[in-house]
Design a protein around this motif. Structure first.
Motif, short mmCIF file in Angstrom:
data_model
loop_
_atom_site.label_atom_id
_atom_site.label_comp_id
_atom_site.label_asym_id
_atom_site.label_seq_id
_atom_site.Cartn_x
_atom_site.Cartn_y
_atom_site.Cartn_z
N ASN A 1 14.12 4.20 -15.96
CA ASN A 1 13.70 3.95 -14.55
C ASN A 1 12.65 2.86 -14.16
N VAL A 2 12.88 2.27 -13.18
CA VAL A 2 12.02 1.08 -12.87
C VAL A 2 11.29 1.35 -11.51
N ILE A 3 10.11 1.10 -11.27
CA ILE A 3 9.60 1.45 -10.11
C ILE A 3 8.82 -0.20 -9.77
N LEU A 4 8.90 -0.71 -8.57
CA LEU A 4 8.06 -1.84 -8.18
C LEU A 4 7.14 -1.49 -7.36
N ASN A 5 5.84 -1.64 -7.64
CA ASN A 5 4.80 -1.24 -6.84
C ASN A 5 4.00 -2.74 -6.20
N VAL A 6 4.35 -2.44 -4.90
CA VAL A 6 3.75 -3.87 -4.37
C VAL A 6 3.03 -3.71 -2.87
N GLU A 7 2.21 -4.64 -2.68
CA GLU A 7 1.33 -4.51 -1.39
C GLU A 7 1.92 -4.99 -0.25
N LEU A 8 1.27 -4.42 0.95
CA LEU A 8 1.65 -5.22 2.09
C LEU A 8 0.68 -6.37 2.38
N ALA A 9 1.25 -7.19 3.09
CA ALA A 9 0.50 -8.56 3.23
C ALA A 9 -0.76 -8.18 3.89
N TYR B 1 1.30 -9.71 -4.88
CA TYR B 1 0.81 -8.98 -5.75
C TYR B 1 1.80 -7.98 -6.13
N TYR B 2 2.31 -7.48 -7.27
CA TYR B 2 2.99 -6.45 -7.76
C TYR B 2 2.98 -6.05 -9.25
N LEU B 3 3.53 -5.06 -9.35
CA LEU B 3 3.48 -4.44 -10.93
C LEU B 3 4.69 -3.50 -11.13
N LEU B 4 5.46 -4.12 -12.05
CA LEU B 4 6.76 -3.42 -12.41
C LEU B 4 6.46 -2.32 -13.46
N GLU B 5 6.64 -1.02 -13.27
CA GLU B 5 6.68 -0.07 -14.21
C GLU B 5 7.89 0.46 -14.76
N ILE B 6 8.10 0.66 -16.16
CA ILE B 6 9.45 0.98 -16.62
C ILE B 6 9.06 2.04 -17.57
N GLU B 7 9.90 3.19 -17.55
CA GLU B 7 9.66 4.18 -18.39
C GLU B 7 11.19 4.95 -18.45
N ARG B 8 11.20 5.65 -19.62
CA ARG B 8 12.42 6.20 -20.10
C ARG B 8 12.70 7.77 -19.65
N ARG B 9 13.57 8.06 -18.86
CA ARG B 9 13.88 9.47 -18.30
C ARG B 9 14.97 9.95 -19.08
N VAL C 1 11.51 -11.04 -9.77
CA VAL C 1 11.07 -10.24 -8.93
C VAL C 1 9.86 -10.92 -7.83
N GLY C 2 8.94 -11.62 -8.42
CA GLY C 2 8.07 -12.56 -7.86
C GLY C 2 8.48 -13.28 -6.56
N ALA C 3 9.65 -14.05 -7.34
CA ALA C 3 10.37 -14.99 -6.30
C ALA C 3 10.95 -14.10 -4.96
N VAL C 4 11.53 -13.11 -5.23
CA VAL C 4 12.04 -12.12 -4.32
C VAL C 4 11.08 -11.88 -3.17
N LEU C 5 9.89 -11.35 -3.70
CA LEU C 5 8.73 -11.10 -2.76
C LEU C 5 8.08 -12.12 -1.92
N CYS C 6 8.38 -13.31 -2.52
CA CYS C 6 7.89 -14.30 -1.57
C CYS C 6 8.85 -14.66 -0.34
N ASN C 7 9.66 -14.09 -0.26
CA ASN C 7 10.91 -14.12 0.90
C ASN C 7 10.40 -13.15 2.14
N TYR C 8 9.55 -12.42 1.69
CA TYR C 8 9.21 -11.10 2.53
C TYR C 8 7.64 -11.54 3.28
N SER C 9 7.55 -11.75 4.32
CA SER C 9 6.33 -12.04 5.08
C SER C 9 5.58 -11.01 5.19
N ASP C 10 5.94 -9.50 5.16
CA ASP C 10 5.41 -8.37 5.46
C ASP C 10 4.58 -8.03 4.14
N LEU C 11 4.89 -8.55 2.69
CA LEU C 11 4.71 -8.19 1.51
C LEU C 11 3.78 -9.34 0.94
#
Length: 438
Positions: free
Chosen positions: A367-375, A354-362, A341-351
């Protein structure tokens, strides 16, 4: 002992090389045998004796050492010398279990300092440098381990340790630091905080950085170099083997690491523990045959890589470590590594990276949520543009990883910053097999 120069050019004899490894590992087994530790009992259970090792084939049949051995024999069970001969103790963080306790004799400390010095000077550190050491001091091996090499070089050391970013910026600026020692995430954080106070860190005397202790993709390395105006070098190590200095980025190839062959015997194995041919991916296995306090035999590091080439005792070249076997997450039946995921984010100049993957069972589904900041400087983007970036990222992640990941975007500076090893995963599932990166 043989000298590294004896193994260069035409003198690089397979016979002499094998003799060196067999002698060193046999001596390590002898230290374990006469040390009377629990480690000796394990080897006896496998019917292993230092007298049995007469060839490389014998080495490859020795039992592996794993993290479980540290847990089962906490704290001193793996020591091959009495504590009266141990002059320093370090440990891992022990995030999910008891920390791994490691010890060093006087010779161990001397060898450690020599290898760190070798790593630093290979990339141009000199006694003229002023070095800001932002790795943690204390039980973690980073700060004190790197200090050994810096002081041996004659360079000036600033032992800043972690935290107090504003103070570290003052030290860097006021004392004219030319070299930074830190985790990659702290280097990015240092850049962000410098920008907030209008300090152009890229125009400071800082020219070189040695970084490690966490995965960082090549694109993140490029960002660090651009934002700090430095050459960023990947230094490799792990507490169980020694600490920083086990290996260093090849000066001519940033995608590879040199692991020092005169101190470590290197193998790559598959999930079953079977050797794979050079060039094939697998788990890195290291034998630290010169270590006196804990001469680990065939330690399964958990790092995934492949051998690129061997050059006698000078070293073994392995591909840059991008993932760990114990960091693998199983989500909806799919194996993923957060570093992907970190490698993918580095391909986006607008991002930002810094990220946090949250995983929970529903119910019965993950269910997976990627929390990410704008650059930096992107907080005023049009909502329609942010939406398009988010949708594109979701599709990219689905194509790359094989699972759907929801994306939540935040303004720059919202996600928590870590001055040591960063947390990139919060696995909220019960009995989750994996939780945190390193």
């Amino acid at each position: 002992m043989f000298e590294i120069s004896d193994f260069n050019g035409e003198k690089n004899s397979n016979h002499i090389l094998e003799e060196y490894y067999v002698n060193c590992i046999s001596n390590a087994l002898k230290r374990i045998h006469f040390g009377g530790s629990v480690y000796q009992s394990k080897l006896l259970d496998f019917d292993v004796s230092y007298q049995n090792v007469t060839s490389l084939n014998d080495i490859e049949s020795l039992p592996f050492t794993t993290k479980a051995d540290f847990q089962d024999n906490y704290p001193y069970g793996l020591f091959a010398v009495p504590t009266s001969e141990v002059i320093r103790i370090h440990s891992s963080s022990g995030t999910k279990s008891k920390p791994k306790i490691v010890g060093y004799t006087k010779n161990d400390i001397r060898n450690w300092g020599a290898l760190v010095l070798r790593c630093l000077m290979m990339h141009g550190l000199s006694k003229e440098d002023i070095v800001l050491n932002s790795f943690g001091y204390g039980m973690f091996t980073g700060g004190l381990g790197l200090q050994l090499g810096v002081e041996a070089s004659g360079a000036t050391l600033i032992p800043a340790s972690t935290g107090k970013t504003a103070k570290q910026i003052d030290l860097l600026r006021d004392l004219g630091a030319t070299v930074l020692l830190s985790t990659p995430s702290f280097a990015m954080h240092l850049s962000d905080e410098s920008e907030k106070i209008n300090f152009d860190i890229a125009k400071s005397p800082l020219r070189l950085g040695f970084m490690g202790a966490e995965p960082w993709p090549d694109n993140m390395k490029s960002q660090i170099e651009k934002r700090l105006g430095i050459k960023a070098v990947n230094i490799y190590g792990l507490s169980e083997i020694m600490g920083p200095g086990v290996g260093i980025e090849d000066p001519d190839d940033s995608d590879s690491l040199i692991l020092w062959g005169d101190h470590f015997y290197v193998e790559i194995v598959n999930e079953k523990g079977e050797l794979v041919p050079d060039g094939c991916y697998g788990e890195l296995v290291i034998t630290s045959f010169l270590k006196e306090a804990i001469p680990l035999i065939r330690y399964r590091t958990g790092d995934i890589t492949r051998i690129i080439k061997r050059n006698g005792l000078y070293g073994v070249w392995v591909e840059r470590i991008a993932s760990r076997s114990d960091d693998m997450l199983i989500v909806k039946g799919v194996n993923i590594f957060p570093s992907q995921v970190g490698a993918v984010l580095c391909n986006y100049s607008d991002l930002s990276p810094y990220y946090l993957l949250e995983i929970e069972r529903r119910g019965f589904s993950d269910n997976v949520i990627l929390n990410v900041e704008l650059a930096r400087g992107k907080h005023n983007l049009e909502r329609s543009h942010i939406y398009n970036v988010s949708e594109n990222l979701k599709k990219y992640l689905k194509d790359e990883l094989g699972i759907y990941i929801d994306v939540k975007m935040y303004n720059p500076g919202v996600l928590e910053r870590f001055t040591s090893k960063r947390q990139t995963v919060n696995d909220k599932r019960e009995n989750a097999g994996s939780g945190y990166i390193v």
